[in-house]
Design a protein around this motif. Structure first.
Motif, PDB file in Angstrom:
ATOM      1  N   ALA A  80       0.861  -1.188   0.000  1.00 60.47           N
ATOM      2  CA  ALA A  80       0.000   0.000   0.000  1.00 60.47           C
ATOM      3  C   ALA A  80       0.892   1.231   0.000  1.00 60.47           C
ATOM      4  CB  ALA A  80      -0.895   0.005   1.244  1.00 60.47           C
ATOM      5  N   ARG A  81       0.374   2.314  -0.551  1.00 63.29           N
ATOM      6  CA  ARG A  81       1.102   3.590  -0.569  1.00 63.29           C
ATOM      7  C   ARG A  81       0.203   4.676  -0.011  1.00 63.29           C
ATOM      8  NH1 ARG A  81       3.949   6.779  -5.645  1.00 63.29           N
ATOM      9  NH2 ARG A  81       4.809   8.468  -4.367  1.00 63.29           N
TER      10      ARG A  81
ATOM     11  N   ASN B  94       9.373  10.794  -3.334  1.00 64.07           N
ATOM     12  CA  ASN B  94       8.811  10.910  -4.677  1.00 64.07           C
ATOM     13  C   ASN B  94       8.668   9.532  -5.317  1.00 64.07           C
ATOM     14  OD1 ASN B  94      11.402  10.168  -5.511  1.00 64.07           O
ATOM     15  ND2 ASN B  94      12.021  12.281  -5.852  1.00 64.07           N
ATOM     16  N   ASP B  95       8.135   9.500  -6.540  1.00 59.42           N
ATOM     17  CA  ASP B  95       7.900   8.221  -7.223  1.00 59.42           C
ATOM     18  C   ASP B  95       9.176   7.409  -7.404  1.00 59.42           C
ATOM     19  OD1 ASP B  95       5.195   8.763  -7.382  1.00 59.42           O
ATOM     20  OD2 ASP B  95       5.277   9.464  -9.460  1.00 59.42           O
ATOM     21  N   GLU B  96      10.275   8.079  -7.697  1.00 66.41           N
ATOM     22  CA  GLU B  96      11.543   7.379  -7.894  1.00 66.41           C
ATOM     23  C   GLU B  96      11.997   6.682  -6.604  1.00 66.41           C
ATOM     24  OE1 GLU B  96      16.198   8.468  -8.660  1.00 66.41           O
ATOM     25  OE2 GLU B  96      14.684   9.762  -9.579  1.00 66.41           O
ATOM     26  N   ALA B  97      11.914   7.393  -5.494  1.00 67.82           N
ATOM     27  CA  ALA B  97      12.296   6.809  -4.209  1.00 67.82           C
ATOM     28  C   ALA B  97      11.370   5.652  -3.849  1.00 67.82           C
ATOM     29  CB  ALA B  97      12.269   7.872  -3.114  1.00 67.82           C
TER      30      ALA B  97
ATOM     31  N   GLY C 233       2.140  15.961   4.892  1.00 65.04           N
ATOM     32  CA  GLY C 233       3.537  16.105   4.521  1.00 65.04           C
ATOM     33  C   GLY C 233       4.364  14.842   4.607  1.00 65.04           C
ATOM     34  N   ALA C 234       3.719  13.714   4.875  1.00 65.46           N
ATOM     35  CA  ALA C 234       4.442  12.446   5.001  1.00 65.46           C
ATOM     36  C   ALA C 234       3.955  11.454   3.952  1.00 65.46           C
ATOM     37  CB  ALA C 234       4.243  11.853   6.391  1.00 65.46           C
ATOM     38  N   GLY C 235       4.857  10.617   3.493  1.00 62.79           N
ATOM     39  CA  GLY C 235       4.514   9.549   2.567  1.00 62.79           C
ATOM     40  C   GLY C 235       5.005   8.229   3.118  1.00 62.79           C
ATOM     41  N   SER C 236       4.393   7.131   2.663  1.00 60.83           N
ATOM     42  CA  SER C 236       4.828   5.817   3.134  1.00 60.83           C
ATOM     43  C   SER C 236       4.400   4.724   2.176  1.00 60.83           C
ATOM     44  CB  SER C 236       4.275   5.525   4.534  1.00 60.83           C
ATOM     45  OG  SER C 236       2.868   5.443   4.490  1.00 60.83           O
TER      46      SER C 236
END
Length: 128
Positions: A64-65, A102-105, A73-76
């Motif tokens: 899951a994203r 970001n998408d690359e990371a 401000g956080a992504g996981s």
């Protein structure tokens, strides 16, 4: 990024929660949806049909994203961990500030998160 130890979060908000929710029995998923999908941020998923679609994607992809759903401000990204009876018992995740998530990371992290969750799950099966 910090997560308060022991703090409970709703299962519809965030990648680690949604990775777990996607693998619960359908009746439990529907019960959670029917209780209401309260937002934690302006990006929290609150539409029941979209949540069902996202849960299907989690089961299909193995992860899951989240983009600011639980904490602004956080992504996981997260992948489920299964116990001895093949029931979901948790998830493992990687999170960070959106400026570095970001998408690359995310693309680089996905294989590591998914394989680590699988290894932990295999270890749980080995304890039978």
């Amino acid at each position: 990024m910090t997560v308060e130890l022991g703090r409970m979060y709703p299962l519809h908000a965030g990648s680690s929660s949604r990775a777990i929710l996607a693998h619960l029995p359908a009746s439990q998923i529907e019960h959670i949806i029917q209780r209401g999908l309260d937002p934690l941020t302006s990006h929290t998923l609150t539409d029941a049909d979209e949540l069902r679609h996202q849960l299907d994607q989690v089961r299909k992809l193995g992860y899951a994203r989240s983009v600011g759903e639980r904490q602004a401000g956080a992504g996981s990204i997260a992948s489920p961990v299964f116990g001895m009876r093949d029931d979901v018992i948790g998830s493992i995740s990687v999170c960070g500030p959106l400026s570095r998530f970001n998408d690359e990371a995310v693309s680089r992290f996905i294989p590591f998160v998914v394989s680590t969750a699988r290894e932990i799950s295999k270890g749980m099966h080995a304890t039978r």
